[in-house]
Design a protein around this motif. Structure first.
Motif, short mmCIF file in Angstrom:
data_model
loop_
_atom_site.label_atom_id
_atom_site.label_comp_id
_atom_site.label_asym_id
_atom_site.label_seq_id
_atom_site.Cartn_x
_atom_site.Cartn_y
_atom_site.Cartn_z
N PHE A 1 38.24 23.55 31.77
CA PHE A 1 38.88 24.31 30.70
C PHE A 1 40.15 23.63 30.23
CE2 PHE A 1 42.14 27.36 29.40
CZ PHE A 1 41.49 28.03 28.38
N ASN A 2 40.38 23.61 28.92
CA ASN A 2 41.68 23.17 28.41
C ASN A 2 42.07 24.03 27.21
OD1 ASN A 2 41.24 21.59 25.70
ND2 ASN A 2 39.59 20.90 27.08
N GLN A 3 43.35 24.21 27.04
CA GLN A 3 43.85 25.14 26.04
C GLN A 3 43.58 24.66 24.62
OE1 GLN A 3 47.58 27.08 26.24
NE2 GLN A 3 47.58 27.34 28.46
N ASP A 4 43.55 23.36 24.39
CA ASP A 4 43.31 22.86 23.04
C ASP A 4 41.92 23.26 22.55
OD1 ASP A 4 45.81 21.74 22.86
OD2 ASP A 4 45.17 19.76 23.54
N THR A 5 40.92 23.09 23.42
CA THR A 5 39.56 23.49 23.05
C THR A 5 39.50 25.00 22.83
OG1 THR A 5 38.63 21.68 24.34
CG2 THR A 5 37.13 23.48 23.77
N TRP A 6 40.17 25.73 23.72
CA TRP A 6 40.17 27.18 23.59
C TRP A 6 40.81 27.61 22.26
CZ3 TRP A 6 44.75 30.15 23.62
CH2 TRP A 6 44.52 31.53 23.52
N LYS A 7 41.91 26.99 21.87
CA LYS A 7 42.56 27.35 20.61
C LYS A 7 41.63 27.06 19.42
CE LYS A 7 47.32 26.56 22.14
NZ LYS A 7 48.52 25.71 21.95
N SER B 1 45.99 40.10 31.47
CA SER B 1 45.00 40.41 30.44
C SER B 1 43.99 39.29 30.28
CB SER B 1 45.68 40.66 29.09
OG SER B 1 46.24 41.93 29.03
N ILE B 2 42.77 39.68 29.93
CA ILE B 2 41.70 38.72 29.68
C ILE B 2 41.35 38.74 28.20
CG2 ILE B 2 39.27 38.19 30.12
CD1 ILE B 2 39.63 39.10 32.95
N GLY B 3 41.22 37.56 27.62
CA GLY B 3 40.82 37.42 26.23
C GLY B 3 39.42 36.83 26.15
N ASP B 4 38.73 37.11 25.05
CA ASP B 4 37.34 36.70 24.88
C ASP B 4 37.09 36.45 23.40
OD1 ASP B 4 34.58 36.51 24.71
OD2 ASP B 4 34.19 38.56 25.38
N GLN C 1 42.35 34.10 31.00
CA GLN C 1 43.09 35.15 31.70
C GLN C 1 44.55 34.76 31.82
OE1 GLN C 1 41.88 36.38 35.71
NE2 GLN C 1 42.80 38.38 35.34
N ASN C 2 45.41 35.73 31.59
CA ASN C 2 46.85 35.52 31.68
C ASN C 2 47.35 35.53 33.12
OD1 ASN C 2 47.13 35.34 28.94
ND2 ASN C 2 48.10 37.33 28.66
N GLU C 3 48.52 34.95 33.28
CA GLU C 3 49.25 35.03 34.54
C GLU C 3 49.39 36.50 34.96
OE1 GLU C 3 51.28 34.91 37.74
OE2 GLU C 3 50.90 32.94 36.85
N LYS C 4 49.13 36.77 36.26
CA LYS C 4 49.16 38.15 36.73
C LYS C 4 50.55 38.66 37.07
CE LYS C 4 44.47 38.18 38.65
NZ LYS C 4 43.65 38.44 39.87
N GLN C 5 51.41 37.78 37.58
CA GLN C 5 52.74 38.22 37.98
C GLN C 5 53.63 38.42 36.75
OE1 GLN C 5 53.48 38.98 41.15
NE2 GLN C 5 51.33 38.50 41.59
N VAL C 6 54.26 39.58 36.67
CA VAL C 6 55.01 39.94 35.47
C VAL C 6 56.10 38.93 35.15
CG1 VAL C 6 56.56 41.67 34.47
CG2 VAL C 6 54.48 42.40 35.66
N TYR D 1 55.04 29.29 25.58
CA TYR D 1 53.70 28.89 26.03
C TYR D 1 52.75 30.09 26.06
CZ TYR D 1 56.16 24.77 27.80
OH TYR D 1 56.93 23.64 27.92
N PHE D 2 51.48 29.82 25.77
CA PHE D 2 50.48 30.83 26.08
C PHE D 2 50.48 31.02 27.60
CE2 PHE D 2 48.72 29.87 21.88
CZ PHE D 2 48.34 31.14 21.45
N PRO D 3 50.48 32.26 28.08
CA PRO D 3 50.60 32.49 29.53
C PRO D 3 49.27 32.40 30.27
CG PRO D 3 50.57 34.58 28.38
CD PRO D 3 50.50 33.52 27.31
N ILE D 4 48.39 31.55 29.81
CA ILE D 4 47.04 31.44 30.37
C ILE D 4 47.06 30.64 31.66
CG2 ILE D 4 44.73 30.50 29.95
CD1 ILE D 4 45.40 30.95 26.90
N VAL D 5 46.41 31.16 32.69
CA VAL D 5 46.35 30.45 33.97
C VAL D 5 44.93 30.02 34.33
CG1 VAL D 5 48.43 31.45 34.93
CG2 VAL D 5 46.27 32.65 35.24
N LYS D 6 43.93 30.58 33.65
CA LYS D 6 42.56 30.16 33.90
C LYS D 6 41.71 30.47 32.68
CE LYS D 6 41.83 32.97 37.44
NZ LYS D 6 41.17 33.75 38.52
#
Length: 452
Positions: free
Chosen positions: A28-34, A327-330, A337-342, A353-358
């Motif tokens: 996974f990479n954020q550029d492809t996801w965007k 939160s999970i986006g689709d 999925q976003n970082e879980k720790q507040v 940054y987008f707070p995406i961790v996976k």
């Protein structure tokens, strides 16, 4: 061997396919996801619109049964900084979209959304509304705790267009409430329901759970008798997921010995279902019941029920934006999925940054299997008549359904699978037959809760 013993194995709930443990995070990479996010937005915004899930994680007390991502605090000073971060994250998505989004659905989840003051919720939603078009038929809903959902909360959110309220009831038995640390008398719930009806809410949902510690058939019957007096429009009747190896100390306040075991737990479900039927509710998909005429019931009857990370919904959107910690986006082509720790979530967003961790980019097979599992979960059937709905994984799944077919849980027809009435309680097992990624990499440890 009984069917319950035979099929009570660890199984996903299939709010997504692939399920989160099988996401290919390394590829996974954020550029492809965007890029895929932009593609999905261009395809869907002008037609169906988009969905928005906002995770509000704070709770004042720990409910020991809870499997949600939450942050326990009585310090309400956390509200404003968290909302500011949510709005900054929303701005990051607006920059990717490049044009004004049309919102078809909003759900406020938690945690406890009504931990936040009515004024702060108004501020959050007003700022989002300024940058988007909320469609006239949008489905707007929120989760409320009966202990802190005030008339002001209800009126403020109603004025913002919300018409559906979901209340976490779980059980009215005092012994059960005490051991799960969620004390809420019937009178407290009734007051919230009466206020919501008076204000004009058209759909009220109650969450109930079977399989909780110290739960009995007598207590379940009494709980449901109280529930049907309040006449919620829909009821979510969830199986308690005992996963202390994932959720930590909260679920270790009691032991497995306090929980109803397989056959007893199933009897609680069958008792609940029979009482719902007796009081005019129909079964909708997995774990849900609704009164005739309720929008979820209508969607099921017409084959328009949809399922995403928020559960069952009447809004069929291919793009779900998830804001907030965990939160999970689709966007149909990819999950994130976003970082879980507040605190970590806020730091990432506040630094731009987008707070995406996976995340996971779905391949062609993923997209096909996703559709079949979605069909089974929403319609209790799926078919592969067209060439673009066929792949080797479907054939492999059919082979795994030979035993469920012998047990009369499914009917395997030419180019079609239909779940029988007997098979509906085992829908997670039936979907699992098509889970190609799970079968190719069978877990050595328990990743999911039991199916029953």
């Amino acid at each position: 061997m009984s069917l319950i013993s035979k099929y009570n194995v660890a199984a996903p709930r299939y709010t997504s396919y692939p399920t989160v443990p099988y996401w290919e995070e390394n590829s996974f990479n954020q550029d492809t996801w965007k890029t895929l996010m932009k593609k999905s937005f261009m395809e869907t915004n002008g037609k169906e619109g988009i969905s928005l899930y906002i995770h509000l994680p704070f709770c004042e007390k720990l409910c020991t049964y809870c499997g949600c991502n939450k942050y326990i605090t009585i310090n309400h000073q956390v509200e404003t900084p968290y909302i500011d971060t949510l709005l900054k994250e929303w701005d990051l998505y607006l920059a990717v979209f490049g044009s004004k989004p049309r919102i078809k659905e909003i759900h406020l989840g938690g945690g406890t959304p009504t931990f936040f003051s009515a004024d702060n919720l108004n501020h959050l939603l007003s700022r989002i509304y300024e940058t988007a078009t909320v469609l006239p038929d949008a489905s707007l809903s929120f989760e409320g705790h009966p202990g802190n959902t005030t008339a002001e909360h209800l009126q403020t959110l109603y004025d913002m267009g919300f018409r559906r309220l979901s209340l976490g009831i779980q059980d009215f038995d005092k012994k059960v409430q005490e051991i799960i640390n969620r004390i809420q008398p019937v009178e407290m719930v009734a007051e919230v329901v009466q206020n919501a009806r008076r204000i004009g809410y058209t759909s009220i949902n109650f969450d109930l759970i079977y399989g909780l510690p110290l739960q009995t058939a007598t207590g379940m019957r009494e709980t449901i008798n109280e529930v049907v007096k309040l006449r919620p429009d829909r009821i979510s009747f969830y199986s308690y997921a005992h996963v202390p190896w994932i959720k930590g100390t909260g679920q270790r306040k009691y032991t497995e010995a306090d929980l109803p075991q397989e056959a007893e737990k199933r009897r609680l479900y069958e008792l609940g279902k029979s009482l719902f039927y007796m009081n005019g509710y129909s079964e909708i998909g997995m774990d849900h019941f609704a009164l005739p005429g309720e929008e979820l019931h209508k969607a099921f009857e017409t084959g328009n029920l949809h399922r995403n990370f928020m559960g069952y919904t009447v809004s069929h959107t291919s793009l779900l934006v998830g804001l907030g910690a965990s939160s999970i986006g689709d966007n149909w082509y990819a999950y994130v999925q976003n970082e879980k720790q507040v605190q970590a979530y806020q730091e990432l967003v506040n630094n731009g940054y987008f707070p995406i961790v996976k995340g996971h980019i779905l391949n062609t097979e993923d997209l096909l299997i996703r559709r079949h599992i979605h069909n089974l979960m929403c319609n209790f059937e799926t078919q592969w008549e067209r060439a673009d709905t066929q792949c080797d994984a479907v054939i492999e799944g059919l082979q795994r359904l030979q035993e469920p077919e012998k047990d009369e849980l499914v009917k395997v027809l030419p180019q079609k699978v239909v779940v029988t009435s007997k098979g509906k309680p085992f829908i997670r097992n039936i979907c699992m037959a098509f889970d190609a990624r799970l079968w190719r990499q069978i877990p050595h440890s328990q990743l999911f809760s039991k199916a029953i």
